[in-house]
Design a protein around this motif. Structure first.
Motif, PDB file in Angstrom:
ATOM      1  N   ILE A 275       0.848  -1.196   0.000  1.00 55.08           N
ATOM      2  CA  ILE A 275       0.000   0.000   0.000  1.00 55.08           C
ATOM      3  C   ILE A 275       0.885   1.250   0.000  1.00 55.08           C
ATOM      4  O   ILE A 275       1.940   1.276   0.630  1.00 55.08           O
ATOM      5  N   LYS A 276       0.453   2.297  -0.698  1.00 53.63           N
ATOM      6  CA  LYS A 276       1.205   3.552  -0.735  1.00 53.63           C
ATOM      7  C   LYS A 276       1.351   4.118   0.676  1.00 53.63           C
ATOM      8  O   LYS A 276       0.505   3.895   1.555  1.00 53.63           O
TER       9      LYS A 276
ATOM     10  N   ILE B  99      -3.226   7.255   6.065  1.00 55.02           N
ATOM     11  CA  ILE B  99      -4.658   7.549   6.076  1.00 55.02           C
ATOM     12  C   ILE B  99      -5.421   6.419   6.762  1.00 55.02           C
ATOM     13  O   ILE B  99      -6.330   6.645   7.573  1.00 55.02           O
ATOM     14  N   ILE B 100      -5.053   5.168   6.444  1.00 51.64           N
ATOM     15  CA  ILE B 100      -5.717   4.018   7.066  1.00 51.64           C
ATOM     16  C   ILE B 100      -5.499   4.034   8.576  1.00 51.64           C
ATOM     17  O   ILE B 100      -6.425   3.828   9.374  1.00 51.64           O
TER      18      ILE B 100
ATOM     19  N   ILE C  90       8.586   3.287  -1.566  1.00 51.79           N
ATOM     20  CA  ILE C  90       9.882   2.769  -1.131  1.00 51.79           C
ATOM     21  C   ILE C  90      10.264   1.543  -1.958  1.00 51.79           C
ATOM     22  O   ILE C  90      11.428   1.347  -2.322  1.00 51.79           O
ATOM     23  N   GLY C  91       9.272   0.690  -2.277  1.00 56.41           N
ATOM     24  CA  GLY C  91       9.549  -0.461  -3.125  1.00 56.41           C
ATOM     25  C   GLY C  91      10.004  -0.048  -4.512  1.00 56.41           C
ATOM     26  O   GLY C  91      10.908  -0.657  -5.104  1.00 56.41           O
TER      27      GLY C  91
ATOM     28  N   ASN D  62       5.964  14.977   2.065  1.00 60.03           N
ATOM     29  CA  ASN D  62       5.441  16.303   2.396  1.00 60.03           C
ATOM     30  C   ASN D  62       3.917  16.289   2.452  1.00 60.03           C
ATOM     31  O   ASN D  62       3.305  16.890   3.343  1.00 60.03           O
ATOM     32  N   ARG D  63       3.300  15.582   1.464  1.00 62.18           N
ATOM     33  CA  ARG D  63       1.829  15.488   1.493  1.00 62.18           C
ATOM     34  C   ARG D  63       1.351  14.737   2.735  1.00 62.18           C
ATOM     35  O   ARG D  63       0.358  15.104   3.360  1.00 62.18           O
ATOM     36  N   ILE D  64       2.084  13.680   3.089  1.00 60.79           N
ATOM     37  CA  ILE D  64       1.721  12.903   4.286  1.00 60.79           C
ATOM     38  C   ILE D  64       1.828  13.782   5.530  1.00 60.79           C
ATOM     39  O   ILE D  64       0.992  13.745   6.425  1.00 60.79           O
TER      40      ILE D  64
END
Length: 520
Positions: free
Chosen positions: A6-7, A13-14, A253-254, A356-358
């Motif tokens: 998952i991103k 968000i989860i 990262i992957g 940055n968005r995170i």
């Protein structure tokens, strides 16, 4: 679905959606419990207590009418006392009618409605007999005869007694039903309060555990792969191409790990091809040196040496051609490695932008948790208001009890109401204290959530730093690849120049061979 695939933004968000969901569940459970308790309190305060009050007023009026009738039976009653007694009867009837207006619109149970219907019939029947008694009393007061007194006395002691008793029994039954319903509502409110407290404590405990687990999982899913990528980049920067990275996930990262793997593999291929080219060139140079030595052994061997040199030069020409081809292949691989390094830089840049968005999303989540904490404080203020109302109700009950005590026998019914109000106020105060403790626990959970959010923000910032370090390592690798490409270009140019020289040497050697043959 594998969590590592998952991103990163979706992972956060989860995680924080789970924390927010737990907070919403906690708030909903608290609201639901307060709503149920409020419903039972409304049932007691708006239905049962007014009903009990109205029924006690009717009972008091009935008792007052009965006492007035007994007063009118006195043979030597004065005229002034008669007028006061008639006025007392009118006032009692007015109080009873007013109490009926209060009681009848209120909600009633099925049993209560049946009893009330029977009571109304019994009351109307008794009141008709009461009015007949009043007429007989007035007739006696006008005639003052023994016959009129006997008629009045017999009517009061025999005719009115049975309807009065029936109405009194039904009225006491109505009071008992309302008292029982009030006690049941109070018991249900207490049970609902205990259940809500248990659910809130369980939800808070599960919410804290879930927040800790999600924080650990997300932090490990982000920092561990980044640390491995940085280790690989540092090793490659030092020239170690044997290191292997074991990151198997499909998030940003992957993607970065895959780009690094491809870059290392291409660098291995380029290094191997350059090494082969250098070996071929070294062999060719050794062969040329041997040939020149053989030519210089003597004039007697010139013809043979020239023949051998011609063959050797042809071989050198083929070797130079092969070296040129190898150099071209190495140059092409170098260009591809440079493109891979550039793609790696873009992937790192995208990773930094994602971080940055995170970070922005985590700030939004932190603001939402703070707002939820403010709403929790608002609920605490409401609970304080309820506590004040309970104190005022308790004070009102005490004043009512004092007034009832002053009223003596006539205030006994209102004393019961005052005691019920006081008991209800004490229970409301206890429930308010319990709700206040629950709100304090919720506030503690909110504070822990804010701390977890801040730690997540720090982890994201550390991830951004690691991503920038990876970008710097990739820049170093890109510069190394460019330097290798320049070296390969120089080798390719030298090989082409050697090919041109070989093309000139071969005809010259043919001429030398012919001349040597002529000399021989």
């Amino acid at each position: 679905m594998n969590f590592n695939n998952i991103k990163i933004g979706n992972k956060l968000i989860i995680g924080f959606s789970g924390v927010l969901l737990v907070a919403i569940i906690i708030g909903y459970i608290g609201y639901k419990g307060m709503h149920v308790i409020q419903a039972y309190q409304d049932e007691i305060s708006e239905v049962r207590l007014p009903s009990i009050y109205a029924l006690h007023v009717i009972h008091e009026a009935q008792t007052d009418v009965n006492a007035a009738e007994n007063a009118l039976l006195a043979a030597n009653i004065s005229l002034e006392l008669q007028r006061n007694t008639y006025a007392r009867l009118s006032a009692a009837k007015a109080r009873a009618d007013e109490a009926r207006k209060i009681y009848e619109p209120l909600p009633q149970t099925a049993e209560e409605a049946i009893v009330w219907k029977d009571f109304v019939k019994a009351w109307d029947e008794w009141w008709k007999h009461h009015e007949n008694f009043v007429e007989l009393s007035k007739k006696y007061n006008a005639q003052k005869t023994d016959q009129a007194y006997d008629a009045m006395s017999d009517y009061a002691l025999i005719t009115i007694a049975e309807p009065f008793k029936k109405a009194d029994i039904l009225l006491n039954q109505l009071i008992s039903i309302n008292n029982e319903d009030a006690e049941n509502s109070d018991k249900l409110a207490e049970e609902s309060s205990n259940s809500a407290v248990s659910l809130l404590l369980l939800a808070i405990f599960l919410g804290v555990i879930l927040s800790i687990i999600l924080g650990v999982i997300i932090a490990r899913a982000i920092t561990r792969p980044l640390a491995k990528g940085v280790k690989l980049a540092e090793a490659v920067a030092l020239g170690d191409l044997t290191i292997v990275i074991d990151i198997d996930q499909k998030d940003e990262i992957g993607q970065l790990a895959t780009a690094l793997k491809n870059m290392v593999e291409k660098l291995k291929i380029i290094t191997s091809e350059i090494s082969n080219g250098v070996t071929v060139l070294g062999t060719s140079a050794a062969e040329i040196l041997t040939t020149v030595t053989e030519v210089s052994t003597g004039a007697t061997e010139t013809a043979t040496a020239v023949s051998e040199t011609t063959v050797t030069m042809e071989e050198i020409r083929q070797t130079a051609l092969m070296a040129t081809q190898k150099a071209q292949a190495v140059l092409e691989n170098t260009r591809r490695a440079a493109e891979a390094a550039e793609n790696g830089k873009e992937a790192v840049q995208q990773t930094i932008e994602g971080m940055n968005r995170i970070n922005g999303q985590m700030k939004v989540i932190s603001d939402s948790v703070i707002k939820l904490s403010e709403q929790n404080r608002s609920v605490g203020e409401i609970t304080a208001s309820v506590n004040d109302i309970a104190d005022q109700s308790n004070l009102l009950a005490v004043n009512a009890a004092i007034e009832a005590a002053k009223a003596g026998e006539h205030g006994r019914g209102f004393t019961i109401v005052a005691q019920e109000i006081r008991s209800l106020a004490e229970q409301s105060k206890k429930a308010t204290a319990q709700v206040k403790e629950i709100l304090n626990e919720i506030q503690k959970g909110m504070n822990k959530t804010v701390i977890a959010t801040e730690q997540g923000t720090i982890a994201v910032e550390n991830g951004s730093v690691l991503a920038r370090q990876s970008g710097e390592m990739i820049d170093i690798l890109a510069e190394t690849v460019n330097d290798a490409a320049q070296s390969v270009i120089q080798i390719s140019t030298s090989s082409q120049q050697q090919m041109a020289g070989m093309d000139q040497i071969v005809p010259a050697m043919e001429n030398i061979k012919q001349a040597s043959e002529q000399n021989v």
